[in-house]
Design an enzyme around this catalytic site. Sequence first.
Site, PDB file in Angstrom:
ATOM      1  N   GLU A   1       0.792  -1.143  -0.150  1.00 54.90           N
ATOM      2  CA  GLU A   1      -0.160   0.008  -0.066  1.00 54.90           C
ATOM      3  C   GLU A   1       0.908   1.379  -0.121  1.00 54.90           C
ATOM      4  O   GLU A   1       1.940   1.283   0.648  1.00 54.90           O
ATOM      5  CB  GLU A   1      -1.028  -0.124   1.293  1.00 54.90           C
ATOM      6  CG  GLU A   1      -1.940  -0.820   1.279  1.00 54.90           C
ATOM      7  CD  GLU A   1      -2.990  -0.845   2.576  1.00 54.90           C
ATOM      8  OE1 GLU A   1      -2.477  -0.088   3.410  1.00 54.90           O
ATOM      9  OE2 GLU A   1      -4.039  -1.610   2.490  1.00 54.90           O
ATOM     10  N   LYS A   2       0.573   2.333  -0.478  1.00 54.21           N
ATOM     11  CA  LYS A   2       0.895   3.593  -0.275  1.00 54.21           C
ATOM     12  C   LYS A   2       1.006   3.873   1.216  1.00 54.21           C
ATOM     13  O   LYS A   2      -0.186   3.584   1.994  1.00 54.21           O
ATOM     14  CB  LYS A   2      -0.005   4.731  -1.048  1.00 54.21           C
ATOM     15  CG  LYS A   2       0.470   6.132  -0.980  1.00 54.21           C
ATOM     16  CD  LYS A   2       1.465   6.494  -1.858  1.00 54.21           C
ATOM     17  CE  LYS A   2       1.971   7.807  -1.559  1.00 54.21           C
ATOM     18  NZ  LYS A   2       3.366   8.302  -2.164  1.00 54.21           N
TER      19      LYS A   2
ATOM     20  N   ARG B   1      -9.690   2.776  28.117  1.00 54.74           N
ATOM     21  CA  ARG B   1      -9.246   1.460  28.483  1.00 54.74           C
ATOM     22  C   ARG B   1      -8.232   1.332  29.527  1.00 54.74           C
ATOM     23  O   ARG B   1      -7.010   2.059  29.425  1.00 54.74           O
ATOM     24  CB  ARG B   1      -8.624   0.716  27.400  1.00 54.74           C
ATOM     25  CG  ARG B   1      -9.599   0.475  26.105  1.00 54.74           C
ATOM     26  CD  ARG B   1      -8.813  -0.483  25.157  1.00 54.74           C
ATOM     27  NE  ARG B   1      -9.384  -0.423  23.763  1.00 54.74           N
ATOM     28  CZ  ARG B   1      -9.343  -1.385  22.962  1.00 54.74           C
ATOM     29  NH1 ARG B   1      -8.328  -2.398  23.173  1.00 54.74           N
ATOM     30  NH2 ARG B   1      -9.897  -1.611  22.013  1.00 54.74           N
TER      31      ARG B   1
ATOM     32  N   LYS C   1      -5.238  -0.271  21.171  1.00 56.75           N
ATOM     33  CA  LYS C   1      -5.983   1.067  21.473  1.00 56.75           C
ATOM     34  C   LYS C   1      -6.053   1.394  22.745  1.00 56.75           C
ATOM     35  O   LYS C   1      -5.872   0.556  23.853  1.00 56.75           O
ATOM     36  CB  LYS C   1      -7.252   0.991  20.890  1.00 56.75           C
ATOM     37  CG  LYS C   1      -7.396   0.489  19.351  1.00 56.75           C
ATOM     38  CD  LYS C   1      -8.930   0.147  18.860  1.00 56.75           C
ATOM     39  CE  LYS C   1      -8.882  -0.078  17.518  1.00 56.75           C
ATOM     40  NZ  LYS C   1     -10.006  -1.030  16.895  1.00 56.75           N
TER      41      LYS C   1
ATOM     42  N   HIS D   1      -0.067  -0.899  18.606  1.00 56.07           N
ATOM     43  CA  HIS D   1      -1.164  -1.336  18.020  1.00 56.07           C
ATOM     44  C   HIS D   1      -2.258  -1.810  19.099  1.00 56.07           C
ATOM     45  O   HIS D   1      -3.024  -2.434  18.812  1.00 56.07           O
ATOM     46  CB  HIS D   1      -0.851  -2.534  17.074  1.00 56.07           C
ATOM     47  CG  HIS D   1       0.218  -1.883  15.996  1.00 56.07           C
ATOM     48  ND1 HIS D   1      -0.128  -1.107  15.070  1.00 56.07           N
ATOM     49  CD2 HIS D   1       1.536  -2.181  15.722  1.00 56.07           C
ATOM     50  CE1 HIS D   1       1.002  -0.832  14.167  1.00 56.07           C
ATOM     51  NE2 HIS D   1       1.972  -1.330  14.617  1.00 56.07           N
TER      52      HIS D   1
ATOM     53  N   GLU E   1     -12.696  -0.960   8.969  1.00 55.05           N
ATOM     54  CA  GLU E   1     -11.550  -0.136   9.337  1.00 55.05           C
ATOM     55  C   GLU E   1     -11.133   0.446   8.081  1.00 55.05           C
ATOM     56  O   GLU E   1     -10.646   0.284   7.469  1.00 55.05           O
ATOM     57  CB  GLU E   1     -10.384  -0.793  10.029  1.00 55.05           C
ATOM     58  CG  GLU E   1     -10.520  -1.628  11.059  1.00 55.05           C
ATOM     59  CD  GLU E   1      -9.311  -2.137  11.692  1.00 55.05           C
ATOM     60  OE1 GLU E   1      -9.139  -2.813  12.868  1.00 55.05           O
ATOM     61  OE2 GLU E   1      -8.211  -2.055  11.358  1.00 55.05           O
TER      62      GLU E   1
ATOM     63  N   ARG F   1     -15.941  -9.222  14.293  1.00 56.11           N
ATOM     64  CA  ARG F   1     -16.457  -9.547  15.783  1.00 56.11           C
ATOM     65  C   ARG F   1     -17.149  -8.297  16.386  1.00 56.11           C
ATOM     66  O   ARG F   1     -16.996  -7.247  15.749  1.00 56.11           O
ATOM     67  CB  ARG F   1     -15.206  -9.934  16.456  1.00 56.11           C
ATOM     68  CG  ARG F   1     -14.119  -8.624  16.434  1.00 56.11           C
ATOM     69  CD  ARG F   1     -12.944  -9.068  17.269  1.00 56.11           C
ATOM     70  NE  ARG F   1     -12.375  -7.950  17.648  1.00 56.11           N
ATOM     71  CZ  ARG F   1     -11.307  -7.528  16.739  1.00 56.11           C
ATOM     72  NH1 ARG F   1     -11.164  -8.135  15.686  1.00 56.11           N
ATOM     73  NH2 ARG F   1     -10.592  -6.199  16.831  1.00 56.11           N
TER      74      ARG F   1
HETATM   75  C1  MV4 Z   1      -1.242   1.842   7.354  1.00 53.57           C
HETATM   76  C2  MV4 Z   1      -0.521   3.098   7.865  1.00 53.57           C
HETATM   77  C3  MV4 Z   1      -0.278   3.733   6.967  1.00 53.57           C
HETATM   78  N1  MV4 Z   1      -0.388   3.528   5.483  1.00 53.57           N
HETATM   79  N2  MV4 Z   1      -1.256   1.671   6.056  1.00 53.57           N
HETATM   80  C4  MV4 Z   1      -0.977  -0.555  11.506  1.00 53.57           C
HETATM   81  C5  MV4 Z   1      -1.839  -2.012  11.860  1.00 53.57           C
HETATM   82  C6  MV4 Z   1      -2.710  -2.228  10.839  1.00 53.57           C
HETATM   83  N3  MV4 Z   1      -4.308  -2.822  11.113  1.00 53.57           N
HETATM   84  C7  MV4 Z   1      -2.686  -1.068   9.952  1.00 53.57           C
HETATM   85  N4  MV4 Z   1      -1.723  -0.288  10.231  1.00 53.57           N
HETATM   86  C8  MV4 Z   1      -1.301   0.794   9.461  1.00 53.57           C
HETATM   87  N5  MV4 Z   1      -1.720   0.983   8.314  1.00 53.57           N
HETATM   88  C9  MV4 Z   1      -1.257   2.409   5.210  1.00 53.57           C
HETATM   89  N6  MV4 Z   1      -1.233   2.464   3.931  1.00 53.57           N
HETATM   90  C10 MV4 Z   1      -0.292   2.965   9.443  1.00 53.57           C
HETATM   91  C11 MV4 Z   1      -0.640   2.183  10.238  1.00 53.57           C
HETATM   92  C12 MV4 Z   1      -0.520   2.143  11.485  1.00 53.57           C
HETATM   93  C13 MV4 Z   1      -1.281   2.462  12.246  1.00 53.57           C
HETATM   94  C14 MV4 Z   1      -2.831   2.224  11.912  1.00 53.57           C
HETATM   95  C15 MV4 Z   1      -3.749   2.409  12.877  1.00 53.57           C
HETATM   96  C16 MV4 Z   1      -3.684   2.510  14.324  1.00 53.57           C
HETATM   97  C17 MV4 Z   1      -2.395   2.848  14.487  1.00 53.57           C
HETATM   98  C18 MV4 Z   1      -1.412   2.565  13.697  1.00 53.57           C
HETATM   99  C19 MV4 Z   1      -0.063   2.816  14.185  1.00 53.57           C
HETATM  100  C20 MV4 Z   1       0.730   2.678  13.128  1.00 53.57           C
HETATM  101  C21 MV4 Z   1       0.953   2.315  11.948  1.00 53.57           C
END
Ligand code: MV4
Length: 446
Positions: A200-201, A337, A237, A235, A275, A291
Amino acid sequence: MFNKILIANRGEIALRVLRACREMGIASVAVHSTADAEAMHVRLADESVCIGPPSARDSYLNMPAIISAALVTGAEAIHPGYGFLSENAAFAEMVEAHKLVFIGPSPLHIRMMGDKITAKTTMAELGVPLVPGSPGELVSLEDARDVAERIKYPVLIKAAAGGGGRGMKVARSREELDAAWREARAEALAAFGNNAVYMEKYLDKPRHIELQILADNHGEVVHIGERDCSLQRRHQKVLEEAGSPAISPAQRDALGQTATQALKRFGYRNAGTLEFLYQDGQFAFIEMNTRLQVEHPVSEMISGLDLVREQIRIAAGERLGYGQSDIHFSGHAIECRINAEDPDSFAPSPGKVVMFHPPGGLGVRVDSALYAGYSVPPYYDSLIAKLITHGRTRGEAIARMRRALTEFVVTGIKTTIPLHQKILENPEFVAGDYTIHWLERFAGGK
Ligand code: MV4
């Protein structure tokens, strides 16, 4: 409607499900490990069955033991809560094979969304916007180079079997791609036994915004608004709110319409969450959770709906009985939390709880399985309470949260209450001005 439900979980979520059952006149069966014999969910359930030793692998993840417990107690359905077996398609299949009802989506939908590449290609076909990236799995380093040249650096390589950030590597230039490719594949293989990756970008300052969905077996699909879950550490919350301080009601309606139409065509049922990353006014789908989520209470507080009750009604084949135009959002909700952890180092802090005085009053909700004299076992998740406040405005929800955090007394173990107090006083948080990187800087990422 069911007469008896088995709850395949522990802690606050087991209580949450148990409470919905009791209000609906449904008998409940708790299951527990030997470490949880004195746990609150066991005390409050109508019946309980010990399913194994402390290790989750041998108890809360022990599928045959849980199915056997349902069969011997005459339960008709199983609610998996979150974590543990909640997104395990093989478990959902096993439940159905024993003529029991899995309170959740079909095994097929769980499996499809568990593969992040299938989830993305499915949602793209259904008209949901994605982050620019590879059309599917990256088949070679050359393929990765081609995709990266097309979408431009920085790029992110992610594990198809991933989620939770494991097996995720950034490449900021062509020079970094080779290492990112190799490391992502190795990490994915080690963590998930599957080295499939996609690209992904890389978005550098997004918010994490997710949309709550409910779908019945009769083709009705509604959304219960969005949650902003950008405040995460490693990661995990930490604090969630509904709605997002960053988006307008018109944006919520537009995203909701796209998402509900997509899930209707997909044939999805029960509760689910889409999400998204949100940056520069654009939503991009990244994953779907099949879920009930930890942070579902904030959606309940702004909608007045009992999401667990709705999950049970849907699983029993009932119609939702309302449409999108019947759902109205009121005010703002925040969830903190609270973990049994050192608020500075985040080291786990299990042990005996001496005092436990949860806050109360208007607009305050506490979802917790703690009690004075209880020993927090070291074997499981460190979440010990969710403190949720609701107000007519975000400012009112914040004021109530500050007040409630001050009232909350837990002694004997360390908790993250002081961390939440710090966040709630921060001007950037109060202004709603934060991205997914804000908390790592604020609380320390390492
Ligand atoms: C990303 C991103 C930036 N760009 N995708 C981290 C866990 C996974 N579920 C998705 N994640 C991310 N995906 C792109 N294309 C940055 C994250 C990310 C993140 C996302 C949600 C909440 C916290 C985060 C912390 C670091 C990186």
